[in-house]
Design a protein around this motif. Structure first.
Motif, PDB file in Angstrom:
ATOM      1  N   ILE A 248     144.095  90.016  53.911  1.00 27.26           N
ATOM      2  CA  ILE A 248     143.965  88.602  54.262  1.00 27.26           C
ATOM      3  C   ILE A 248     143.541  88.445  55.717  1.00 27.26           C
ATOM      4  N   ALA A 249     144.041  89.315  56.588  1.00 25.45           N
ATOM      5  CA  ALA A 249     143.657  89.234  58.000  1.00 25.45           C
ATOM      6  C   ALA A 249     142.159  89.455  58.175  1.00 25.45           C
ATOM      7  N   VAL A 250     141.598  90.416  57.441  1.00 27.39           N
ATOM      8  CA  VAL A 250     140.158  90.678  57.528  1.00 27.39           C
ATOM      9  C   VAL A 250     139.371  89.480  57.008  1.00 27.39           C
ATOM     10  N   PHE A 251     139.812  88.919  55.877  1.00 23.93           N
ATOM     11  CA  PHE A 251     139.136  87.738  55.338  1.00 23.93           C
ATOM     12  C   PHE A 251     139.183  86.580  56.331  1.00 23.93           C
ATOM     13  N   LEU A 252     140.355  86.326  56.896  1.00 23.21           N
ATOM     14  CA  LEU A 252     140.506  85.186  57.806  1.00 23.21           C
ATOM     15  C   LEU A 252     139.739  85.383  59.105  1.00 23.21           C
ATOM     16  N   LEU A 253     139.641  86.617  59.573  1.00 18.50           N
ATOM     17  CA  LEU A 253     138.831  86.879  60.765  1.00 18.50           C
ATOM     18  C   LEU A 253     137.374  86.537  60.485  1.00 18.50           C
ATOM     19  N   GLY A 254     136.882  86.952  59.323  1.00 19.40           N
ATOM     20  CA  GLY A 254     135.516  86.610  58.947  1.00 19.40           C
ATOM     21  C   GLY A 254     135.331  85.119  58.800  1.00 19.40           C
ATOM     22  N   MET A 255     136.301  84.443  58.183  1.00 17.52           N
ATOM     23  CA  MET A 255     136.227  82.991  58.041  1.00 17.52           C
ATOM     24  C   MET A 255     136.202  82.305  59.407  1.00 17.52           C
ATOM     25  N   GLY A 256     137.008  82.827  60.341  1.00 19.77           N
ATOM     26  CA  GLY A 256     137.044  82.256  61.673  1.00 19.77           C
ATOM     27  C   GLY A 256     135.728  82.387  62.417  1.00 19.77           C
ATOM     28  N   LEU A 257     134.952  83.413  62.095  1.00 21.30           N
ATOM     29  CA  LEU A 257     133.630  83.587  62.704  1.00 21.30           C
ATOM     30  C   LEU A 257     132.593  82.669  62.074  1.00 21.30           C
ATOM     31  N   VAL A 258     132.536  82.644  60.753  1.00 20.63           N
ATOM     32  CA  VAL A 258     131.431  81.959  60.084  1.00 20.63           C
ATOM     33  C   VAL A 258     131.630  80.452  60.019  1.00 20.63           C
TER      34      VAL A 258
END
Length: 408
Positions: free
Chosen positions: A322-332
């Motif tokens: 989930i942390a990896v997904f949310l980091l990506g979401m925070g970028l895009v």
């Protein structure tokens, strides 16, 4: 290197990006998300008080999403014609009334009516936070403003369950509605005292209903809008699917308590916050589109890792995915939003409304699929995150190949 360009955009008003303005934009963007997730810990109490089965309480979310999505389709273009100020203030007033109805509801139908009124009011604040940012800023300044406001919008669902749990434990379930109504009143007062009209008469569009519908169709057919808008919306749909599925995964499968669930949600905010801060800095160095692609890829990797552990989940594995997904979401999310709105300065309200509609539609679809798919909650979430992110990547990359991209 690809950076933001203003060649196809209307010039934004000259205004300094101050801390006070950022707080205002963040509050307008976040209050809708705050009022959505804050009631999740109160579902058992609401069910007992109003004699409603637990499975039916999901209607408090879906009714909110549907009204929110439809309402902003009207608010956006109307604000392009008549200005932003009175729609923000009027919308927050309606939201306060809806919150009061929810807080005093003695039946489930009355609670749903209140939720619909809440959504119809607060959608104006959410959609116009982006339009106001586009009114005032351009290029990298717009990306910076949206980065921080989108962080707030994504952070609110993370902190709100913890706040809702505390309010429910101390004062009962009605306290959450009183609190969000009071927040709406404070935000309305702050807006009235600190912000002037950001969409002056010489930039307004005098459009009829038929012209508005044609404008919406034009945006849907414009690759500069629809491709980044769909990509961002699919990622946002994954975010709300995570919020919908996480209680069942973490409490029923992995044994967390309600307090631990709230603390986990709150911790995820810092990942989103880091992504939002990194987004504008990395975009300045390597270009907004390149960093947005990296964000989508990270979201896809997070979903893929979740899929890989779905048969034998552990809390550390779930948290890492989930942390990896949310980091990506925070970028895009902020970069994709800025790229979507950048070419449409004169139609900022209408473009922001359609973007918000797409995001809420994907949020509704994502939350519905978590229960509709014939899989465990973790299996359904992993499929939604992986599939949605993969589709978002395909769509976003098409934008870079489109021969008309970047033309007026």
């Amino acid at each position: 290197m690809e950076t933001f360009s203003s060649e196809t955009a209307e010039p934004a008003a000259e205004r300094k990006l101050t801390a006070g303005l950022l707080v205002l934009l963040a509050g307008l963007a976040a209050i809708g998300a705050l009022s959505t997730n804050i009631i999740l810990p109160s579902f058992p109490s609401i069910g007992v008080a109003l004699n409603v089965p637990a499975r039916d309480l999901g209607l408090t979310l879906s009714s909110f999403f549907i009204a929110f999505a439809i309402g902003q389709l009207f608010v956006g273009p109307l604000s392009d014609r008549y200005g932003r100020r009175w729609f923000v203030l009027g919308g927050l007033t309606v939201f306060i009334i809806g919150s009061a109805i929810c807080g005093g509801a003695e039946s489930f139908p009355m609670l749903i009516v209140g939720r619909i009124i809440q959504a119809l009011g607060v959608c104006a604040a959410s959609v116009l936070s982006r339009a106001i940012a586009r009114d005032l800023f351009d290029g990298e300044a717009l990306a910076k403003a949206l980065s921080l406001t989108m962080v707030a919008m994504a952070a609110a669902p993370g902190f709100s369950p913890l706040l809702g749990s505390a309010l429910d434990a101390q004062f009962g379930w009605r306290a959450a509605f009183i609190m969000v109504g009071a927040s709406g009143a404070v935000l309305a007062a702050y807006y009235a005292l600190s912000a002037g009209e950001t969409h002056p008469p010489d930039r307004r569009l005098a459009a009829s209903l038929s012209a508005t519908m044609r404008a919406y169709r034009g945006l849907l057919a414009d690759a500069r809008f629809i491709l980044p808008a769909l990509a961002v919306s699919l990622i946002i749909g994954g975010l709300y699917a995570f919020f919908a599925a996480a209680p069942a995964i973490l409490m029923l499968s992995l044994g967390l308590s309600a307090l631990q669930l709230g603390l986990f949600f709150a911790t995820t905010v810092f990942v989103v916050f880091a992504g939002g801060l990194l987004a504008r800095r990395l975009a300045h160095k390597w270009g907004a589109r390149s960093i947005a692609v990296i964000g989508i890829v990270l979201a896809m990797l997070g979903g893929g890792f979740l899929l890989a552990i779905s048969e034998a989940p552990t809390f550390p594995g779930f948290a890492a995915a989930i942390a990896v997904f949310l980091l990506g979401m925070g970028l895009v999310n902020p970069l994709g939003t800025a790229l979507t709105l950048q070419p449409f300065g004169r139609q900022a309200g209408l473009a922001s409304a359609l973007l918000g509609f797409l995001q809420m539609a994907c949020a509704a679809a994502g939350t519905a699929l978590t229960t509709a798919l014939p899989l465990s909650p973790l299996g359904a979430l992993s499929v939604i995150l992986t599939g949605g992110s993969t589709l978002a990547l395909v769509i976003f990359l098409r934008q870079r190949r489109d021969p008309n991209h970047g033309k007026a």
